[in-house]
Design a protein around this motif. Structure first.
Motif, PDB file in Angstrom:
ATOM      1  N   GLY A   1       0.785  -1.231   0.000  1.00  0.00           N
ATOM      2  CA  GLY A   1       0.000   0.000   0.000  1.00  0.00           C
ATOM      3  C   GLY A   1       0.817   1.281   0.000  1.00  0.00           C
ATOM      4  N   LYS A   2       2.137   1.146   0.074  1.00  0.00           N
ATOM      5  CA  LYS A   2       2.990   2.346   0.152  1.00  0.00           C
ATOM      6  C   LYS A   2       3.602   2.641  -1.224  1.00  0.00           C
ATOM      7  N   ASP A   3       3.504   3.896  -1.631  1.00  0.00           N
ATOM      8  CA  ASP A   3       4.044   4.293  -2.934  1.00  0.00           C
ATOM      9  C   ASP A   3       5.581   4.299  -2.877  1.00  0.00           C
ATOM     10  N   ILE A   4       6.199   3.419  -3.657  1.00  0.00           N
ATOM     11  CA  ILE A   4       7.665   3.338  -3.654  1.00  0.00           C
ATOM     12  C   ILE A   4       8.247   3.774  -4.999  1.00  0.00           C
ATOM     13  N   THR A   5       7.397   4.324  -5.869  1.00  0.00           N
ATOM     14  CA  THR A   5       7.810   4.626  -7.249  1.00  0.00           C
ATOM     15  C   THR A   5       9.137   5.394  -7.306  1.00  0.00           C
ATOM     16  N   HIS A   6       9.322   6.317  -6.376  1.00  0.00           N
ATOM     17  CA  HIS A   6      10.510   7.164  -6.476  1.00  0.00           C
ATOM     18  C   HIS A   6      11.565   6.872  -5.404  1.00  0.00           C
ATOM     19  N   LEU A   7      11.401   5.768  -4.693  1.00  0.00           N
ATOM     20  CA  LEU A   7      12.404   5.421  -3.661  1.00  0.00           C
ATOM     21  C   LEU A   7      13.616   4.754  -4.306  1.00  0.00           C
ATOM     22  N   PRO A   8      14.811   4.985  -3.757  1.00  0.00           N
ATOM     23  CA  PRO A   8      15.981   4.252  -4.250  1.00  0.00           C
ATOM     24  C   PRO A   8      15.885   2.776  -3.830  1.00  0.00           C
ATOM     25  N   PRO A   9      16.607   1.878  -4.544  1.00  0.00           N
ATOM     26  CA  PRO A   9      16.491   0.430  -4.307  1.00  0.00           C
ATOM     27  C   PRO A   9      16.621   0.042  -2.831  1.00  0.00           C
ATOM     28  N   TRP A  10      17.605   0.624  -2.132  1.00  0.00           N
ATOM     29  CA  TRP A  10      17.883   0.176  -0.769  1.00  0.00           C
ATOM     30  C   TRP A  10      16.808   0.559   0.247  1.00  0.00           C
ATOM     31  N   LYS A  11      15.879   1.426  -0.179  1.00  0.00           N
ATOM     32  CA  LYS A  11      14.795   1.805   0.738  1.00  0.00           C
ATOM     33  C   LYS A  11      13.493   1.054   0.453  1.00  0.00           C
ATOM     34  N   ARG A  12      13.541   0.100  -0.484  1.00  0.00           N
ATOM     35  CA  ARG A  12      12.294  -0.546  -0.917  1.00  0.00           C
ATOM     36  C   ARG A  12      11.981  -1.842  -0.178  1.00  0.00           C
ATOM     37  N   LYS A  13      12.923  -2.358   0.579  1.00  0.00           N
ATOM     38  CA  LYS A  13      12.747  -3.639   1.279  1.00  0.00           C
ATOM     39  C   LYS A  13      12.397  -4.771   0.312  1.00  0.00           C
ATOM     40  N   VAL A  14      13.147  -4.770  -0.799  1.00  0.00           N
ATOM     41  CA  VAL A  14      12.929  -5.750  -1.847  1.00  0.00           C
ATOM     42  C   VAL A  14      14.194  -6.593  -1.975  1.00  0.00           C
ATOM     43  N   GLY A  15      14.053  -7.901  -2.092  1.00  0.00           N
ATOM     44  CA  GLY A  15      15.219  -8.767  -2.280  1.00  0.00           C
ATOM     45  C   GLY A  15      15.211  -9.352  -3.674  1.00  0.00           C
ATOM     46  N   MET A  16      16.344  -9.245  -4.359  1.00  0.00           N
ATOM     47  CA  MET A  16      16.385  -9.740  -5.738  1.00  0.00           C
ATOM     48  C   MET A  16      17.471 -10.787  -5.892  1.00  0.00           C
ATOM     49  N   VAL A  17      17.122 -11.883  -6.573  1.00  0.00           N
ATOM     50  CA  VAL A  17      18.107 -12.933  -6.876  1.00  0.00           C
ATOM     51  C   VAL A  17      18.300 -12.963  -8.389  1.00  0.00           C
ATOM     52  N   PHE A  18      19.556 -12.895  -8.790  1.00  0.00           N
ATOM     53  CA  PHE A  18      19.857 -12.814 -10.216  1.00  0.00           C
ATOM     54  C   PHE A  18      20.169 -14.198 -10.783  1.00  0.00           C
ATOM     55  N   GLN A  19      20.121 -14.253 -12.117  1.00  0.00           N
ATOM     56  CA  GLN A  19      20.418 -15.491 -12.837  1.00  0.00           C
ATOM     57  C   GLN A  19      21.843 -15.963 -12.555  1.00  0.00           C
ATOM     58  N   SER A  20      22.802 -15.043 -12.634  1.00  0.00           N
ATOM     59  CA  SER A  20      24.154 -15.361 -12.194  1.00  0.00           C
ATOM     60  C   SER A  20      24.132 -15.042 -10.713  1.00  0.00           C
TER      61      SER A  20
END
Ligand code: ADP
Ligand code: MG
Length: 351
Positions: A66-85
């Motif tokens: 419910g929180k607008d994160i459109t303009h937040l930098p990556p480290w403030k988004r509480k998002v974890g990403m796993v890459f192919q490599s």
């Protein structure tokens, strides 16, 4: 829609003058295992990178819980990403790799140890903690990459083709591991893949994309059974598609295929259309109980079934016929009658 989860609202993104994401809106529920599926170049990774904050959209809005994160930098988004490599640090042990993000957050070492132990247990790598990445198999490295991400307790887990560097049998094993980890943590997850089997076997729902446009958002079985358009019908599973004209006679609908064949259908659509006939719904039949006629041009024996390739007018149809010891195979060159299943036939508008 759902307050807890991810909302993409009317997202547009161009690289230079090329629009690669076109008015994409997707609502992902909290705890959902959701896939972005589609051919290479359709914009899956770009969408994921947008949610992670590595790309920025020119139009639209992204919300997490419910929180607008459109303009937040990556480290403030509480998002974890796993890459192919997996992008593991080669000079660090598995434990050091996993604790790296927590150290960056200046978390007390005691708390770090507790969390890392717990996550090592979760991915069954406890006894590998002091090894280096190159001393692990591909599947184990993949688990380290996952552990390193989930240890930071993200609100959202983003996975970009995380299994494509593994060999086929390990991929099958890992996709189930991934799903049970996701279920255990009840972690909202977006899985990017071009492999429909991977998406179908793991996902609660899938967004199928083509050219930066969402074609359909649905459960795996609905995508297969009731595709929105011909692209979806062709992309998901094997499809026989015949063009024709739907007419209504005595309150029942039929599609006329080139004036030659009439196939009964259940639909409200009339006029120029296509009919989708899934290969396993077609049956070899007799002259007085058939909808189509054709000639077998090839066959593949697959054990549980035989796949026949059949020329019908100018089309090559596939018929998947369940195989039993007691059933004789048909021969290449044989002319056959084909019966369709009215309840399974599906009419789609031509584009
Ligand atoms: P997918 O992950 O579905 O294979 P991508 O999201 O990587 O597709 O790419 C979508 C489209 O955007 C492709 O046509 C790709 O060439 C283009 N693209 C991706 N990243 C960039 C970039 N940084 N600059 C220019 N074009 C890009
Ligand atoms: Mg990609």
């Amino acid at each position: 829609m759902s307050k807890h989860g991810i909302s993409l609202k009317n997202i547009e993104l161009s690289f230079g003058s090329v629009k690669v994401i076109k008015n994409v809106s997707i609502e992902i529920n909290h705890g959902e295992f959701f896939s972005f599926l589609g051919p290479s170049g359709c914009g899956k990774s770009t969408l994921l990178r947008l949610i992670a904050g590595f790309e920025h959209c020119q139009k639209g809005q992204i919300l997490i819980d419910g929180k607008d994160i459109t303009h937040l930098p990556p480290w403030k988004r509480k998002v974890g990403m796993v890459f192919q490599s997996y992008a593991l640090w080669p000079h660090m042990t598995i434990r050091q790799n996993i604790e790296f993000g927590l150290k960056e957050q200046k978390m007390p070492q005691k708390e770090i140890n507790y969390k890392v132990d717990k996550v090592l247990e979760l991915v069954s790598l406890k006894e590998f903690a002091s090894r280096y990445p190159n001393q692990l198999s591909g599947g184990q490295q993949q688990r380290v990459a996952l552990a390193r991400t989930v240890v930071t307790e993200p609100k959202v887990l983003l996975l970009d083709e995380p299994l494509s560097n593994l060999d086929a049998s390990l991929r099958v094993e890992m996709r189930q591991e991934l799903l049970s980890l996701q279920r255990e943590l009840n972690l909202t997850t977006i899985f990017v893949t071009h492999d429909q089997e991977e998406a179908n076997t793991t996902s609660d729902r899938i967004a199928l994309l083509k050219g930066g446009i969402v074609q359909q958002i649905d459960t795996p079985n609905n995508l297969y059974d009731t595709p929105n358009n011909l692209f979806v019908a062709n992309f998901i599973g094997s499809a026989n598609i015949l063009k024709g004209n739907v007419i209504k006679e005595n309150n029942t609908s039929k599609i006329l295929i080139s004036d030659t064949f009439k196939i009964p259908v259940k639909t409200d659509i009339l006029g120029d259309c296509s009919i989708l006939l899934r290969p396993h719904t077609l049956e070899v039949s007799t002259k007085d109980d058939c909808h189509l006629e054709g000639k077998i041009t090839n066959k593949e024996f697959l054990g549980n079934m035989v796949r026949y390739f059949v020329k019908v007018l100018d089309n090559e149809l596939i018929i998947d016929s369940i195989h039993f010891k007691s059933s004789a195979l048909l021969d290449i060159g044989e002319s056959i009658y084909i019966k369709t299943n009215e309840d399974e036939n599906y009419i789609l508008k031509n584009e």
